[in-house]
Design a protein around this motif. Structure first.
Motif, PDB file in Angstrom:
ATOM      1  N   SER A 162      -2.648   3.316  -1.510  1.00 16.85           N
ATOM      2  CA  SER A 162      -3.798   2.464  -1.235  1.00 16.85           C
ATOM      3  C   SER A 162      -4.997   2.958  -2.036  1.00 16.85           C
ATOM      4  CB  SER A 162      -4.128   2.469   0.253  1.00 16.85           C
ATOM      5  OG  SER A 162      -4.454   3.778   0.686  1.00 16.85           O
TER       6      SER A 162
ATOM      7  N   SER B 169     -10.875   0.755   0.872  1.00 19.54           N
ATOM      8  CA  SER B 169     -10.486  -0.662   0.900  1.00 19.54           C
ATOM      9  C   SER B 169      -9.195  -0.804   1.698  1.00 19.54           C
ATOM     10  CB  SER B 169     -10.266  -1.183  -0.527  1.00 19.54           C
ATOM     11  OG  SER B 169      -9.000  -0.746  -1.039  1.00 19.54           O
ATOM     12  N   THR B 170      -8.782  -2.045   1.902  1.00 20.45           N
ATOM     13  CA  THR B 170      -7.511  -2.330   2.582  1.00 20.45           C
ATOM     14  C   THR B 170      -6.425  -2.700   1.575  1.00 20.45           C
ATOM     15  OG1 THR B 170      -8.180  -4.639   2.897  1.00 20.45           O
ATOM     16  CG2 THR B 170      -8.704  -3.086   4.666  1.00 20.45           C
ATOM     17  N   ILE B 171      -6.705  -2.515   0.319  1.00 21.54           N
ATOM     18  CA  ILE B 171      -5.775  -2.924  -0.730  1.00 21.54           C
ATOM     19  C   ILE B 171      -4.602  -1.945  -0.829  1.00 21.54           C
ATOM     20  CG2 ILE B 171      -5.524  -3.341  -3.213  1.00 21.54           C
ATOM     21  CD1 ILE B 171      -8.481  -4.103  -3.245  1.00 21.54           C
TER      22      ILE B 171
ATOM     23  N   ALA C  27      -8.639  -5.971  -6.789  1.00 18.38           N
ATOM     24  CA  ALA C  27      -9.150  -4.603  -6.712  1.00 18.38           C
ATOM     25  C   ALA C  27     -10.423  -4.431  -7.528  1.00 18.38           C
ATOM     26  CB  ALA C  27      -8.092  -3.623  -7.185  1.00 18.38           C
TER      27      ALA C  27
ATOM     28  N   ASN D  89     -13.190  -5.719  -4.917  1.00 19.10           N
ATOM     29  CA  ASN D  89     -13.212  -5.311  -3.518  1.00 19.10           C
ATOM     30  C   ASN D  89     -13.203  -3.799  -3.290  1.00 19.10           C
ATOM     31  OD1 ASN D  89     -13.173  -8.004  -2.815  1.00 19.10           O
ATOM     32  ND2 ASN D  89     -10.941  -8.094  -2.730  1.00 19.10           N
ATOM     33  N   VAL D  90     -13.465  -3.029  -4.327  1.00 17.28           N
ATOM     34  CA  VAL D  90     -13.540  -1.578  -4.143  1.00 17.28           C
ATOM     35  C   VAL D  90     -14.819  -1.062  -4.775  1.00 17.28           C
ATOM     36  CG1 VAL D  90     -11.027  -1.316  -4.175  1.00 17.28           C
ATOM     37  CG2 VAL D  90     -12.309  -1.015  -6.293  1.00 17.28           C
TER      38      VAL D  90
END
Length: 468
Positions: free
Chosen positions: A429, A433-435, A452, A455-456
């Motif tokens: 991961s 983040s939740t990625i 990514a 969102n990071v």
């Protein structure tokens, strides 16, 4: 007043620090004292600390002490209107005691800024080579609390005590920097003889009473710091050329055994760092202004300036945040600690540029700090802009993707890692983040989705967390 200001500005022009070499020995003696062992393990987990050089020299905006040293080298150069005469320069330098008045001194602000940046320990200069004590010593009048010092009337005049208290209240480990040489002491540089270099200026074998007086002076000052300043975790000695030399011409032996015994009686478990002097009193090593390529075989800490100088210099050039963060990452990947130096201004303030850097570092640490504090070295340590670490139990690996020139990490669709970092069962991961990322253990490749990029927190460095 105007005349003094002009003189100070002339002194400031072009005066910046040239780092003094501090060669590191490969020799290391592990401490036998159990409390010291425990303290050392605790210190190793702190990773990131603050070093502070501060004294009257900040009035002129020059490097701490070295312009007093009568050696013909770049880092000892004297500049400004007093430089034509060595004796005149020394007098003017020592007269800074009557001008140094840091009325904006507020160590709680320093501690808050350091804490927000993710720092966990502080090493404060209680006395540098010039001999000016930033604490209320009874051994000399060349000190911040002397009536000669305008700040002595301030209720916070015992600066070392105030600094230690503020940082201790914020949960920091406390370190006392102390210079073994003292160029103001008549028992180190005897006024009867001229100083020729950084060493004691007389033959100790011919004048043992003078050296014994200096040993007592040094012991007493350290005893004061160990007695009246609360809990101290680190006794950080500088001036490694003052050391035992039984076969040399001038054996500058301070009897470190007696000093250490006293210090550990008053401060059980205290770490003693007798820089560059191998043996039982160098509990960890301190490479200066450099980062080793690989982990060292002993505990270590890189001490590095945020600017170009150890002391405050007006309009100094400060290292950018991405460079400082990358340095921290690289040091941790080699099992070291990062001791970052900042010199406060003559008024007692941290420079705005330094505060800005600390804030930027703190923003990054808020997202990725776990990967710093909970990691140890993992080969190959660093390769092609990627830095590797792992948790102490080796169950978690951290992969640091360093930024390029524009301070942002450009995440490509695929990323190749070093062999053995990922396995078939790894879960990967992006921290913060939740990625979740897909991977191929056979090719050592990770696939990164386009999301990514947005969102990071990808400024300075992005960290991948690999479990399994």
């Amino acid at each position: 007043m105007k005349k003094n200001f002009i003189l100070i500005m002339l002194l400031c022009l072009g005066q910046s620090a040239i780092s003094q070499p501090h060669p590191q020995s490969k020799e290391y003696s592990s401490p036998e004292n159990k409390l010291v062992q425990e303290k050392l393990e605790d210190w190793k987990k702190k990773k990131f600390g603050l070093l502070m050089h501060w004294g009257p020299y900040s009035q002129w905006g020059i490097e701490a002490s070295w312009s007093l040293c009568p050696e013909d080298d770049e880092y000892t150069a004297r500049k400004g209107p007093f430089s034509k005469s060595y004796s005149g320069y020394v007098k003017a330098y020592e007269d800074l005691q009557t001008q140094f008045n840091p009325v904006n001194f507020n160590p709680e602000k320093w501690s808050a800024a350091a804490k927000d940046a993710g720092m966990k320990y502080v090493v404060f200069t209680t006395k540098h080579h010039d001999g000016f004590a930033m604490f209320d010593t009874k051994e000399t009048d060349y000190k911040i609390t002397s009536a000669k010092s305008p700040f002595s009337s301030n209720p916070r005049s015992n600066i070392t005590k105030e600094v230690f208290s503020a940082f201790r209240n914020d949960g920091f480990m406390i370190g006392a920097y102390f210079s073994k040489p003292d160029w103001h002491s008549e028992h180190f540089w005897w006024p009867y003889l001229p100083a020729r270099n950084r060493d004691v200026n007389y033959k100790i074998a011919q004048h043992p009473e003078k050296w014994n007086a200096f040993k007592k002076f040094t012991y007493n000052q350290i005893e004061e710091l160990m007695t009246d300043y609360g809990k101290v975790d680190i006794l950080w000695f500088d001036g490694g050329w003052v050391r035992p030399e039984p076969t040399g011409k001038n054996n500058q032996d301070l009897n470190m055994s007696a000093i250490a015994a006293m210090a550990r009686k008053k401060q059980p478990g205290i770490l003693i760092v007798d820089r560059t002097v191998p043996g039982e009193f160098e509990n960890y090593q301190t490479p200066e202004q450099t980062v080793p390529d690989k982990p060292l075989d002993q505990p270590w800490e890189s001490c590095i300036t945020m600017g170009n100088s150890w002391g405050y210099v007006k309009d100094d050039t400060y290292k950018p945040a991405h460079e400082l963060i990358h340095t921290l990452i690289k040091i941790v990947s080699r099992n070291g600690n990062f001791l970052l130096n900042i010199g406060p201004s003559p008024l007692g303030e941290l420079p705005p540029e330094a505060l800005s850097r600390l804030k930027e570092i703190g923003s990054w640490m808020n997202v990725y700090g776990t990967a710093i504090y909970e990691s140890t070295a993992l080969a190959p340590y660093e390769s092609k802009g990627i830095v590797y670490t792992q948790s102490a139990d080796k169950k978690v690996k951290y992969v640091f993707l360093l930024s390029d020139g524009d301070n942002r990490v450009m995440l490509s669709k695929t990323l190749s890692l070093a062999t053995g970092v990922i396995s078939k069962n790894s879960k990967i991961s992006i921290m913060g983040s939740t990625i979740k990322l897909k991977h191929n253990a056979e090719t050592n490749q990770i696939t990164i989705p386009e999301s990514a990029q947005k969102n990071v927190f990808n400024k300075y460095a992005v960290v991948l967390k690999i479990v399994g």
